[in-house]
Design a protein around this motif. Structure first.
Motif, PDB file in Angstrom:
ATOM      1  N   TYR A 385      46.886  84.146  85.807  1.00 54.44           N
ATOM      2  CA  TYR A 385      46.129  84.022  87.053  1.00 54.44           C
ATOM      3  C   TYR A 385      45.476  85.343  87.479  1.00 54.44           C
ATOM      4  CZ  TYR A 385      48.165  79.411  87.839  1.00 54.44           C
ATOM      5  OH  TYR A 385      48.530  78.095  87.722  1.00 54.44           O
ATOM      6  N   THR A 387      43.946  89.512  86.589  1.00 50.48           N
ATOM      7  CA  THR A 387      43.392  90.517  85.684  1.00 50.48           C
ATOM      8  C   THR A 387      43.608  91.884  86.310  1.00 50.48           C
ATOM      9  OG1 THR A 387      41.691  89.004  84.848  1.00 50.48           O
ATOM     10  CG2 THR A 387      41.300  91.374  84.580  1.00 50.48           C
ATOM     11  N   THR A 402      41.789  86.100  87.997  1.00 52.52           N
ATOM     12  CA  THR A 402      41.066  85.919  86.738  1.00 52.52           C
ATOM     13  C   THR A 402      39.869  84.994  86.924  1.00 52.52           C
ATOM     14  OG1 THR A 402      43.093  86.290  85.477  1.00 52.52           O
ATOM     15  CG2 THR A 402      41.294  85.163  84.344  1.00 52.52           C
ATOM     16  N   HIS A 403      40.051  83.971  87.737  1.00 53.28           N
ATOM     17  CA  HIS A 403      38.986  82.988  87.934  1.00 53.28           C
ATOM     18  C   HIS A 403      38.461  83.055  89.368  1.00 53.28           C
ATOM     19  CE1 HIS A 403      40.015  81.366  84.042  1.00 53.28           C
ATOM     20  NE2 HIS A 403      41.261  81.181  84.435  1.00 53.28           N
ATOM     21  N   SER A 404      37.165  83.189  89.485  1.00 48.27           N
ATOM     22  CA  SER A 404      36.473  83.159  90.778  1.00 48.27           C
ATOM     23  C   SER A 404      37.101  84.110  91.802  1.00 48.27           C
ATOM     24  CB  SER A 404      36.473  81.724  91.329  1.00 48.27           C
ATOM     25  OG  SER A 404      35.684  81.642  92.493  1.00 48.27           O
ATOM     26  N   ARG A 409      38.649  83.864  98.437  1.00 45.18           N
ATOM     27  CA  ARG A 409      39.845  83.456  97.686  1.00 45.18           C
ATOM     28  C   ARG A 409      40.894  84.564  97.684  1.00 45.18           C
ATOM     29  NH1 ARG A 409      40.220  79.599  93.872  1.00 45.18           N
ATOM     30  NH2 ARG A 409      40.794  81.046  92.189  1.00 45.18           N
ATOM     31  N   THR A 431      33.564  94.423  91.552  1.00 47.44           N
ATOM     32  CA  THR A 431      34.389  93.216  91.571  1.00 47.44           C
ATOM     33  C   THR A 431      35.317  93.228  92.779  1.00 47.44           C
ATOM     34  OG1 THR A 431      34.382  93.072  89.147  1.00 47.44           O
ATOM     35  CG2 THR A 431      36.133  91.889  90.303  1.00 47.44           C
TER      36      THR A 431
END
Length: 463
Positions: A385, A387, A402-404, A409, A431
């Motif tokens: 989940y 990174t 990791t995602h979106s 979020r 990021t």
């Protein structure tokens, strides 16, 4: 004397015992209470009492209205910002600071400023600075950076034949302050000092790093030949605890004329660990240094120290012409060295913890926190989940979903995990991200496991 005040004076030992019990209960509950309580609507503010009800009633009102809403920032899983706690000795020192209530700025008073000088000497030795550096206590890293850059501003004037302290910052003309990844307090300090945020010149960093590229800094300094400048180096960036090559930067003074200010707010504590002390090599070459103490020294807010090689310029900036404040002289009273005329005996908490635990005790805290950061980094790296965005160089883990990994979020993730662990938002390489900073003396591997599990559960529920 007011009747309620007189009654409290008569019962002072009993009231102090009650306060001690309340403090002990709060500290004992740190492991079980939410790290960050859920959002709540602030209670309505009642009118100021016309007739007070005394300390005992105030303790009860605080316990009911405010204590439940405070975060467990003194505890082991408050990993936001870079926040230490207060070691038992530091807490004792801080209580005695309030009890003795010293304004420790003047030789006309008692030994407060002598105690501060002794503590600064211990800190200077802790960070392997030479006797060429003198120091004073200030309220935090922002004030430490501001004080260091105020001295740098006067140095620029010395080079240009003017005195900003007398003639104003405009007498300097255009000023350049160069840095690779400066903390936000640097721009704030430049604004306060009249140099302006626009004076801050960004210098490229090394690929994939937050450390300044020495070759790029060399070129940037060469862009304005004959004009002195200020360089702000980092000994531990806030996102990834990256370190500039301080020796390489100092070597550039062979070709360029600049003041070297090093922001070592918490990175200076790497000097305590034999494995990491090399990161601070060259710190002593700085003209001014910022170190925050309510971070990794684990003394209560607010406390920091600033060091400089040019106390004469420092006194020129901050001297205060009033007979009742004490002499300037060759060894200036502390009132002549910072923006503050009033200066609580912040040094006492630091004196207590250094005296109680010594170099080895504080080395153990630093190395345990570093080990905890590494463990969390390993856990998040193994978790699909998350990174991890940068190597765990010291005590900060910079990571994202990791995602979106949108700000919304990440906010939802932080809030869901908040009862168990507190982390703060950032942006790294464009990021949106989160960062966990380990600097509390209580934190153990068990806390890392709880934090990793809370983050994993929150991310899984987020989907």
């Amino acid at each position: 004397m007011d009747r309620t005040l007189a009654a409290d004076l008569a019962r002072l030992p009993e009231l102090l015992d009650a306060t001690r019990d309340a403090a002990a209960a709060a500290l004992a509950a740190l492991d079980a209470r939410p790290v960050v309580p859920g959002a709540a609507v602030p209670p309505p503010t009642p009118p100021l009492p016309e007739h007070g009800s005394g300390t005992e009633a105030a303790l009860a009102a605080f316990a009911e209205r405010w204590a439940p809403r405070l975060s467990a920032s003194a505890g082991p899983r408050y990993l936001g910002f870079v926040t230490g706690g207060a070691t038992p000795a530091a807490l004792a020192g801080d209580w005695l600071t309030a009890a003795h209530d010293q304004n420790s700025n003047s030789a006309l008073d008692g030994g407060g400023q002598d105690l501060e000088r002794e503590t600064v000497t211990w800190l200077r030795d802790l960070f392997h600075l030479s006797a060429a550096h003198t120091g004073t206590f200030v309220s935090g890293a922002t004030m430490s950076n501001t004080t260091g850059l105020a001295i740098a501003r006067e140095w620029l004037g010395e080079r240009l034949g003017v005195s900003p302290a007398e003639d104003g910052a405009a007498a300097l003309g255009p000023v350049r302050v160069l840095s690779g990844a400066p903390h936000s307090s640097i721009a704030k300090a430049l604004s306060v000092l009249g140099l302006g945020r626009a004076a801050l010149v960004p210098v490229p960093t090394l690929p994939g790093r937050e450390a300044v590229d020495p070759a790029a800094l060399d070129r940037a300094l060469a862009d304005a030949p004959g004009r002195p400048a200020v360089v702000v180096a980092n000994a531990g960036t806030v996102n990834t605890v990256d370190f500039d090559d301080l020796r390489a930067i100092a070597a550039l003074r062979e070709r360029h004329d600049f003041w070297l200010h090093t922001d070592a707010a918490f990175g200076a504590f790497a000097a305590l660990s034999p494995e990491h002390a090399h990161l601070t090599d060259g710190l002593d070459a700085s003209d001014s240094v910022c170190v925050d103490l309510h971070k990794w020294l684990n003394v209560p807010y607010d406390s920091a120290v600033q060091f400089t090689r040019r106390r004469d310029l420092q006194a020129r900036v901050f001297q205060n012409a009033a007979a009742y404040l004490g002499p300037l002289g060759d060894d200036p009273d502390l009132v002549h060295l910072t923006p503050e005329n009033s200066h609580r005996l912040r040094a006492l908490a630091a004196w207590f913890t250094l005296r109680a635990y010594g170099r080895e005790g504080h080395r153990e805290i630093v190395e345990r926190d570093i080990a905890c950061a590494r463990s969390l980094g390993e856990s998040l790296t193994a978790d699909p989940y998350f990174t991890v965005l940068a190597p765990v160089r010291l005590n900060v883990v910079c990571f994202t979903l990791t995602h979106s990994p949108t700000p919304a979020r990440l906010t939802a993730l932080r809030e869901a995990a908040g009862p168990e662990v507190f982390v703060t938002p950032t942006t790294y390489g464009g990021t949106p991200a989160l960062r966990a900073a380990f600097s509390n003396w209580r934190t153990t591997q068990a806390d890392v496991r709880r934090a990793a599990q809370a983050l994993h559960t929150a991310a899984k529920e987020l989907g």
